[in-house]
Scaffold this active site. Structure first.
Site, mmCIF file in Angstrom:
data_model
loop_
_atom_site.group_PDB
_atom_site.id
_atom_site.type_symbol
_atom_site.label_atom_id
_atom_site.label_comp_id
_atom_site.label_asym_id
_atom_site.label_seq_id
_atom_site.Cartn_x
_atom_site.Cartn_y
_atom_site.Cartn_z
ATOM 1 N N TYR A 136 12.274 52.148 18.688
ATOM 2 C CA TYR A 136 10.249 51.538 17.749
ATOM 3 C C TYR A 136 9.597 53.006 18.266
ATOM 4 O O TYR A 136 8.849 53.134 18.064
ATOM 5 C CB TYR A 136 9.913 50.525 19.197
ATOM 6 C CG TYR A 136 8.595 49.224 19.350
ATOM 7 C CD1 TYR A 136 8.552 49.730 17.677
ATOM 8 C CD2 TYR A 136 8.358 48.947 20.447
ATOM 9 C CE1 TYR A 136 6.749 48.711 17.707
ATOM 10 C CE2 TYR A 136 6.806 48.327 20.200
ATOM 11 C CZ TYR A 136 6.670 47.947 19.010
ATOM 12 O OH TYR A 136 5.512 47.857 18.537
ATOM 13 N N LYS A 164 12.777 49.485 14.490
ATOM 14 C CA LYS A 164 11.728 48.583 14.168
ATOM 15 C C LYS A 164 10.679 50.193 13.883
ATOM 16 O O LYS A 164 9.822 50.262 14.384
ATOM 17 C CB LYS A 164 11.035 48.103 15.508
ATOM 18 C CG LYS A 164 9.825 47.177 15.465
ATOM 19 C CD LYS A 164 10.137 46.275 16.653
ATOM 20 C CE LYS A 164 8.334 45.878 16.423
ATOM 21 N NZ LYS A 164 7.645 45.996 15.848
#
Ligand code: NGF
Length: 294
Positions: A136, A164
């Protein structure tokens, strides 16, 4: 992991006035995302869930509720990252035992960790947790920038299957896609969904998809089919909505809209130190709701 592709809600969590989780409200939001927004999955424990304000037990409680309410209806990704890597490992193991399809971990923040330390953090998590992991990356909130070569090193770790990517750096996104065709890339900024899909991301994870799911799905599908003009028209309306939401306050506005959409009587509070919505914000949220969502 073809199965993980698609549009995900960055799950919003409603709290009670005392800071505890509003379980009934959370279950209703999950149902709304699955049944009405018809998204492909839930990203649980991210920024939108105010995760970084929570203790470990509350994070586990949210993972429990999301899995219990979802069953196997849609994909579930658990965001377990924390500068406390021992907690990240414990949460990763916990979510994996619950049956989460993958885990994700934010880059460790607060201290200025070297890339070597960041890589070791991901190695420690993936060595200890029997699940695939999505990095992330959200430099706007963490201050941690990861470059192309560094992503390459992270992607070499066993079980790191993607990223992400919450950044507006389309040069880096284009380079990443070209260099790592086998890794999953999820776009993180909802207002940039169309250009992200043009750059062939595998999916997207966002806060506004909780409320603006149908338009977001249309953008995603049209752009994949190459119908850029049509997708842009919907992105334009979507961005009118997102601009209004950001101007009025992201979480207060989304919380208000989701409270209305789920028919919840109890107000959806924020978790301190986030401020509660003012009357003016609530009034404006009602206008935005009526104009774009209702
Ligand atoms: O809220 C932020 C902060 N980003 C989210 C999303 O990337 C966060 C994005 O949807 C997320 O997925 C999570 O909960 O972990 C924005 O809210 C949206 O594009 C409006 O700017 O940057």
């Amino acid at each position: 992991r073809e199965d993980l592709k698609g549009l995900y809600s960055a799950l919003l969590v409603p709290y009670n006035e005392d800071g505890s989780v509003n379980e009934e409200g959370l279950r209703k939001i999950i149902r709304h995302v699955i049944d009405k927004m018809e998204l492909d999955g839930l990203y649980v424990g991210g920024s939108t869930g105010e995760n970084f304000l929570l203790d470990k037990e509350t994070k586990k409680q949210i993972f429990d509720i999301a899995k219990d309410e979802t069953g196997d209806a849609v994909k579930l990704i658990a965001q377990v990252g924390s500068p406390n890597v021992y907690e990240a490992i414990e949460l990763g193991q916990y979510a994996t035992e619950l049956g989460y399809d993958a885990i994700s971990a934010v880059t460790p923040f607060y201290y200025k960790f070297s890339f070597k330390e960041v890589k070791q953090y991901y190695k420690d998590i993936t060595d200890a947790v029997d699940n695939d992991l999505i990095v992330y990356s959200i430099p706007v909130l963490t201050g941690v920038e990861i470059g192309l070569d560094d992503f390459g090193e992270l992607f070499e770790l066993d079980r790191v299957v993607g990223v992400k990517f919450t950044a507006a750096d389309f040069f880096l996104l284009e380079r990443l896609r070209k260099k790592f065709p086998e890794h999953l890339i999820f776009s993180g900024f909802d207002e940039m969904l169309l250009p992200a899909v043009v750059n062939k991301v595998d999916g997207a994870i966002g806060s506004t998809y909780n409320a603006n799911g149908p338009r977001s799905k249309q953008i995603f599908e049209l752009a994949k089919e190459g119908k850029i003009e049509e997708a842009l028209e919907i992105q334009n309306v979507t961005n009118d909505f997102i601009s209004a939401v950001l101007e009025n306050g992201l979480y207060p506005t989304l919380k208000y809209i989701l409270q209305q959409e789920t028919g919840s009587e109890e107000r959806f509070y924020a978790r301190k130190p986030m401020a509660q919505s003012t009357d003016a914000q609530l009034e404006r949220a009602q206008e935005i709701y009526e104009k774009y969502i209702k």
